[in-house]
Motif scaffolding. Structure first.
Motif, PDB file in Angstrom:
ATOM      1  N   ASP A  49     -17.819  23.302  26.502  1.00  0.00           N
ATOM      2  CA  ASP A  49     -18.401  23.354  25.166  1.00  0.00           C
ATOM      3  C   ASP A  49     -17.318  23.630  24.129  1.00  0.00           C
ATOM      4  O   ASP A  49     -16.172  23.919  24.480  1.00  0.00           O
ATOM      5  CB  ASP A  49     -19.509  24.419  25.096  1.00  0.00           C
ATOM      6  N   ARG A  50     -17.697  23.549  22.852  1.00  0.00           N
ATOM      7  CA  ARG A  50     -16.744  23.709  21.750  1.00  0.00           C
ATOM      8  C   ARG A  50     -16.069  25.088  21.747  1.00  0.00           C
ATOM      9  O   ARG A  50     -14.864  25.196  21.571  1.00  0.00           O
ATOM     10  CB  ARG A  50     -17.438  23.459  20.412  1.00  0.00           C
ATOM     11  N   ASP A  51     -16.851  26.145  21.948  1.00  0.00           N
ATOM     12  CA  ASP A  51     -16.275  27.495  21.919  1.00  0.00           C
ATOM     13  C   ASP A  51     -15.211  27.673  22.994  1.00  0.00           C
ATOM     14  O   ASP A  51     -14.145  28.241  22.743  1.00  0.00           O
ATOM     15  CB  ASP A  51     -17.362  28.553  22.081  1.00  0.00           C
ATOM     16  N   THR A  52     -15.497  27.180  24.181  1.00  0.00           N
ATOM     17  CA  THR A  52     -14.525  27.271  25.275  1.00  0.00           C
ATOM     18  C   THR A  52     -13.299  26.417  24.967  1.00  0.00           C
ATOM     19  O   THR A  52     -12.164  26.839  25.216  1.00  0.00           O
ATOM     20  CB  THR A  52     -15.170  26.830  26.606  1.00  0.00           C
ATOM     21  N   ALA A  53     -13.510  25.240  24.402  1.00  0.00           N
ATOM     22  CA  ALA A  53     -12.384  24.374  24.033  1.00  0.00           C
ATOM     23  C   ALA A  53     -11.489  25.053  22.999  1.00  0.00           C
ATOM     24  O   ALA A  53     -10.255  25.024  23.125  1.00  0.00           O
ATOM     25  CB  ALA A  53     -12.898  23.045  23.486  1.00  0.00           C
ATOM     26  N   VAL A  54     -12.092  25.670  21.996  1.00  0.00           N
ATOM     27  CA  VAL A  54     -11.308  26.360  20.958  1.00  0.00           C
ATOM     28  C   VAL A  54     -10.521  27.502  21.584  1.00  0.00           C
ATOM     29  O   VAL A  54      -9.331  27.679  21.302  1.00  0.00           O
ATOM     30  CB  VAL A  54     -12.232  26.853  19.821  1.00  0.00           C
ATOM     31  N   ARG A  55     -11.156  28.288  22.439  1.00  0.00           N
ATOM     32  CA  ARG A  55     -10.468  29.413  23.083  1.00  0.00           C
ATOM     33  C   ARG A  55      -9.308  28.922  23.954  1.00  0.00           C
ATOM     34  O   ARG A  55      -8.192  29.433  23.868  1.00  0.00           O
ATOM     35  CB  ARG A  55     -11.457  30.226  23.915  1.00  0.00           C
ATOM     36  N   ARG A  56      -9.555  27.890  24.765  1.00  0.00           N
ATOM     37  CA  ARG A  56      -8.483  27.363  25.625  1.00  0.00           C
ATOM     38  C   ARG A  56      -7.360  26.743  24.800  1.00  0.00           C
ATOM     39  O   ARG A  56      -6.181  26.897  25.105  1.00  0.00           O
ATOM     40  CB  ARG A  56      -9.049  26.349  26.608  1.00  0.00           C
ATOM     41  N   GLY A  57      -7.735  26.020  23.745  1.00  0.00           N
ATOM     42  CA  GLY A  57      -6.726  25.422  22.875  1.00  0.00           C
ATOM     43  C   GLY A  57      -5.884  26.470  22.175  1.00  0.00           C
ATOM     44  O   GLY A  57      -4.659  26.345  22.096  1.00  0.00           O
ATOM     45  N   ALA A  58      -6.530  27.524  21.680  1.00  0.00           N
ATOM     46  CA  ALA A  58      -5.800  28.597  20.994  1.00  0.00           C
ATOM     47  C   ALA A  58      -4.870  29.323  21.956  1.00  0.00           C
ATOM     48  O   ALA A  58      -3.723  29.632  21.603  1.00  0.00           O
ATOM     49  CB  ALA A  58      -6.776  29.566  20.344  1.00  0.00           C
ATOM     50  N   ASP A  59      -5.330  29.581  23.174  1.00  0.00           N
ATOM     51  CA  ASP A  59      -4.480  30.234  24.175  1.00  0.00           C
ATOM     52  C   ASP A  59      -3.247  29.379  24.475  1.00  0.00           C
ATOM     53  O   ASP A  59      -2.122  29.883  24.534  1.00  0.00           O
ATOM     54  CB  ASP A  59      -5.251  30.489  25.470  1.00  0.00           C
ATOM     55  N   ALA A  60      -3.463  28.087  24.663  1.00  0.00           N
ATOM     56  CA  ALA A  60      -2.352  27.171  24.950  1.00  0.00           C
ATOM     57  C   ALA A  60      -1.391  27.105  23.757  1.00  0.00           C
ATOM     58  O   ALA A  60      -0.169  27.099  23.930  1.00  0.00           O
ATOM     59  CB  ALA A  60      -2.894  25.783  25.276  1.00  0.00           C
ATOM     60  N   PHE A  61      -1.944  27.070  22.552  1.00  0.00           N
ATOM     61  CA  PHE A  61      -1.137  27.012  21.331  1.00  0.00           C
ATOM     62  C   PHE A  61      -0.245  28.248  21.206  1.00  0.00           C
ATOM     63  O   PHE A  61       0.949  28.130  20.915  1.00  0.00           O
ATOM     64  CB  PHE A  61      -2.076  26.901  20.131  1.00  0.00           C
ATOM     65  N   VAL A  62      -0.814  29.411  21.431  1.00  0.00           N
ATOM     66  CA  VAL A  62      -0.036  30.653  21.329  1.00  0.00           C
ATOM     67  C   VAL A  62       1.082  30.663  22.365  1.00  0.00           C
ATOM     68  O   VAL A  62       2.224  31.017  22.056  1.00  0.00           O
ATOM     69  CB  VAL A  62      -0.967  31.881  21.473  1.00  0.00           C
ATOM     70  N   ARG A  63       0.776  30.241  23.603  1.00  0.00           N
ATOM     71  CA  ARG A  63       1.820  30.179  24.644  1.00  0.00           C
ATOM     72  C   ARG A  63       2.907  29.172  24.276  1.00  0.00           C
ATOM     73  O   ARG A  63       4.100  29.433  24.446  1.00  0.00           O
ATOM     74  CB  ARG A  63       1.199  29.807  25.991  1.00  0.00           C
ATOM     75  N   ALA A  64       2.504  28.014  23.766  1.00  0.00           N
ATOM     76  CA  ALA A  64       3.472  26.975  23.392  1.00  0.00           C
ATOM     77  C   ALA A  64       4.353  27.445  22.235  1.00  0.00           C
ATOM     78  O   ALA A  64       5.565  27.204  22.242  1.00  0.00           O
ATOM     79  CB  ALA A  64       2.741  25.689  23.023  1.00  0.00           C
ATOM     80  N   ALA A  65       3.769  28.103  21.251  1.00  0.00           N
ATOM     81  CA  ALA A  65       4.549  28.598  20.116  1.00  0.00           C
ATOM     82  C   ALA A  65       5.576  29.632  20.581  1.00  0.00           C
ATOM     83  O   ALA A  65       6.732  29.617  20.132  1.00  0.00           O
ATOM     84  CB  ALA A  65       3.626  29.196  19.052  1.00  0.00           C
ATOM     85  N   ALA A  66       5.172  30.509  21.488  1.00  0.00           N
ATOM     86  CA  ALA A  66       6.102  31.505  22.027  1.00  0.00           C
ATOM     87  C   ALA A  66       7.222  30.815  22.809  1.00  0.00           C
ATOM     88  O   ALA A  66       8.399  31.162  22.669  1.00  0.00           O
ATOM     89  CB  ALA A  66       5.360  32.501  22.903  1.00  0.00           C
ATOM     90  N   GLN A  67       6.856  29.835  23.621  1.00  0.00           N
ATOM     91  CA  GLN A  67       7.847  29.074  24.388  1.00  0.00           C
ATOM     92  C   GLN A  67       8.835  28.375  23.459  1.00  0.00           C
ATOM     93  O   GLN A  67      10.022  28.279  23.754  1.00  0.00           O
ATOM     94  CB  GLN A  67       7.151  28.045  25.272  1.00  0.00           C
ATOM     95  N   ALA A  68       8.352  27.912  22.313  1.00  0.00           N
ATOM     96  CA  ALA A  68       9.201  27.216  21.338  1.00  0.00           C
ATOM     97  C   ALA A  68      10.035  28.187  20.496  1.00  0.00           C
ATOM     98  O   ALA A  68      10.859  27.753  19.703  1.00  0.00           O
ATOM     99  CB  ALA A  68       8.333  26.358  20.418  1.00  0.00           C
ATOM    100  N   GLY A  69       9.793  29.484  20.657  1.00  0.00           N
ATOM    101  CA  GLY A  69      10.552  30.473  19.905  1.00  0.00           C
ATOM    102  C   GLY A  69      10.058  30.662  18.476  1.00  0.00           C
ATOM    103  O   GLY A  69      10.782  31.201  17.630  1.00  0.00           O
ATOM    104  N   LEU A  70       8.840  30.227  18.200  1.00  0.00           N
ATOM    105  CA  LEU A  70       8.281  30.370  16.857  1.00  0.00           C
ATOM    106  C   LEU A  70       7.711  31.771  16.657  1.00  0.00           C
ATOM    107  O   LEU A  70       7.296  32.415  17.619  1.00  0.00           O
ATOM    108  CB  LEU A  70       7.189  29.321  16.636  1.00  0.00           C
TER     109      LEU A  70
END
Length: 95
Positions: free
Chosen positions: A52-73
């Motif tokens: 569902d949308r809520d789960t997609a937003v949560r998973r997307g946000a988690d992935a985004f935060v991990r990716a930003a940290a990996q990128a050094g942002l």
């Protein structure tokens, strides 16, 4: 179901080209693209599997935060989130 999740984080300085390239590399695992060069934000669009949308937003946000940290942002606050399912996209909906 597949969802396209768009996320933006805003901060207090301009994001440079190399940082956006690093973010693009980091979100590639989620068929992602990155944005924000020359702006006081960085963003990404990622594809996630969710029931569902809520789960997609949560998973997307988690992935985004991990990716930003990996990128050094910097860990700026997320200011925008949007999600559209593959089915909605095929029908022409945008939410």
């Amino acid at each position: 179901m597949r969802w396209s999740v768009s996320i933006v984080a805003e901060g207090d300085r301009v994001v440079n080209h190399d940082e956006v390239v690093e973010l693009a590399d980091a979100v590639a695992a989620w068929s992602g693209i990155a944005s924000g060069m020359g702006s006081q934000y960085y963003g990404a669009q990622l594809v996630v599997e969710a029931e569902d949308r809520d789960t997609a937003v949560r998973r997307g946000a988690d992935a985004f935060v991990r990716a930003a940290a990996q990128a050094g942002l910097p860990s700026w606050p997320i200011t925008e989130v949007g999600a559209i399912s593959e089915a909605e996209d095929q029908l022409g909906y945008l939410e």
